[in-house]
Design a protein around this motif. Structure first.
Motif, PDB file in Angstrom:
ATOM      1  N   PHE A  50       0.837  -1.201   0.000  1.00  0.00           N
ATOM      2  CA  PHE A  50       0.000   0.000   0.000  1.00  0.00           C
ATOM      3  C   PHE A  50       0.872   1.251   0.000  1.00  0.00           C
TER       4      PHE A  50
ATOM      5  N   CYS B 126      -5.002  -8.307  -2.275  1.00  0.00           N
ATOM      6  CA  CYS B 126      -4.793  -6.858  -2.184  1.00  0.00           C
ATOM      7  C   CYS B 126      -3.399  -6.466  -2.663  1.00  0.00           C
TER       8      CYS B 126
ATOM      9  N   SER C  14      -2.523  -4.001  -5.782  1.00  0.00           N
ATOM     10  CA  SER C  14      -1.627  -2.849  -5.610  1.00  0.00           C
ATOM     11  C   SER C  14      -0.529  -2.854  -6.653  1.00  0.00           C
TER      12      SER C  14
END
Length: 315
Positions: free
Chosen positions: A122, A214, A218
């Motif tokens: 992230f 996730c 990303s």
């Protein structure tokens, strides 16, 4: 080593077998494990020292790296010293409480590390795809909050996994493993182990599945942004930074998933191969992560050199 056939409700201790089939080589196998452990401790301590001593490295990427190094130290220290004692002195006995604690540290901090790797992905996404708002979107206090969330989620999910051991009645004390891996201990139980099996698979799949999806998203967005850069130098620099992170991610997930699902479904995998790989899984990533980041990250290399120069300049 004799197997115990009587039932034990929370036996006082278990006996670790080490690597079944390779008992004759335990003494010699301990030397590379000891060397890797020493490198892991030195490398991760060096990362922590460099980042702490360099104010310019007090940024989200390096703070997450410090969290990763701390977790790696916990993971390898919770297993390798006992493993070395087993291999060198045949100290096979481990108290029930110590076994449960070791299991908690292994599985709990592995889940925490998965969360930190997601946070690092992230961070890279914001730095590359939202550079103008990076500082406002991820201030230092947010880094601490993300680390706390990863810790609470990982340790919270794995606490019931350890507590469920207390409800079992055990027919044997001999763990066919080098450390207290969850399923290796559960297989010693006489009664219904379905709650342990179901919860273990669900928790691991939830953590790894959510985090890996996730992380993939990303990096897909990062790749699209990088390919859109006009400067070849900028693309090469970004690929270098992200490449080290991707290497760490693959190093963490690939052997971990193999070990986890082989323990449950891999009846055709030789047991000594599975356990040797499981042992390496807990020591190889902590050893290689500082090397990967040290080689690929110029700021870490420069900080380490400045720290060495300051140390050599002192009388």
């Amino acid at each position: 080593m004799q197997h115990t056939n009587h039932s034990h409700q929370n036996p006082a201790s278990f006996l670790l077998m080490g690597i079944p089939g390779l008992e004759a080589f335990h003494f010699w196998l301990a030397f590379p494990f000891c060397s890797m452990y020493a490198l892991a401790v030195l490398g991760n301590m060096a990362i922590l020292l460099v980042v702490h001593s360099e104010p310019t490295l007090h940024q989200p990427m390096y703070l997450f790296l410090c969290m990763l190094s701390t977790i790696d130290l916990v993971l390898c220290t919770s297993t390798v010293p006992k493993l070395l004692a087993l291999f060198w002195t045949n100290a096979a006995e481990i108290a029930f409480g110590a076994c449960a604690a070791q299991m908690f540290f292994i599985h709990g901090f592995s889940a925490v590390e998965s969360g930190i790797l997601l946070a690092m992905a992230f961070d890279r996404y914001l730095a590359i795809c939202r550079p103008l708002r990076y500082g406002s979107l991820l201030p230092p206090e947010s880094v601490a909050k993300l680390g706390a969330v990863a810790a609470l989620r990982g340790l919270g999910l794995m606490t019931p996994l350890t507590c469920l051991l207390a409800r079992l009645t055990y027919c044997s004390r001999v763990v066919a493993h080098s450390y207290c891996e969850h399923m290796a201990v559960v297989k010693l139980a006489c009664g219904d182990t379905r709650p342990n099996n179901i919860y273990g698979i669900t928790a691991a799949t939830l953590v790894v599945g959510t985090d890996s999806i996730c992380i993939t998203i990303s990096y897909a967005l990062i790749l699209r942004a990088v390919l859109g850069l006009s400067s070849k130098e900028a693309r090469a620099k970004t690929f270098g930074t992200c490449g080290s992170h991707l290497g760490v991610i693959l190093l963490f997930y690939t052997p971990g998933l193999f070990s986890f699902y082989t323990q449950r479904f891999g009846q055709h995998v030789p047991r000594h191969i599975h356990i040797l790989l499981a042992d390496l899984y807990l020591i190889m990533p902590p050893m290689l992560n500082p090397i990967i980041y040290g080689m690929k990250t110029k700021q870490i290399r420069d900080g380490a050199l400045r720290l060495l120069k300051r140390g050599s300049a002192q009388p």
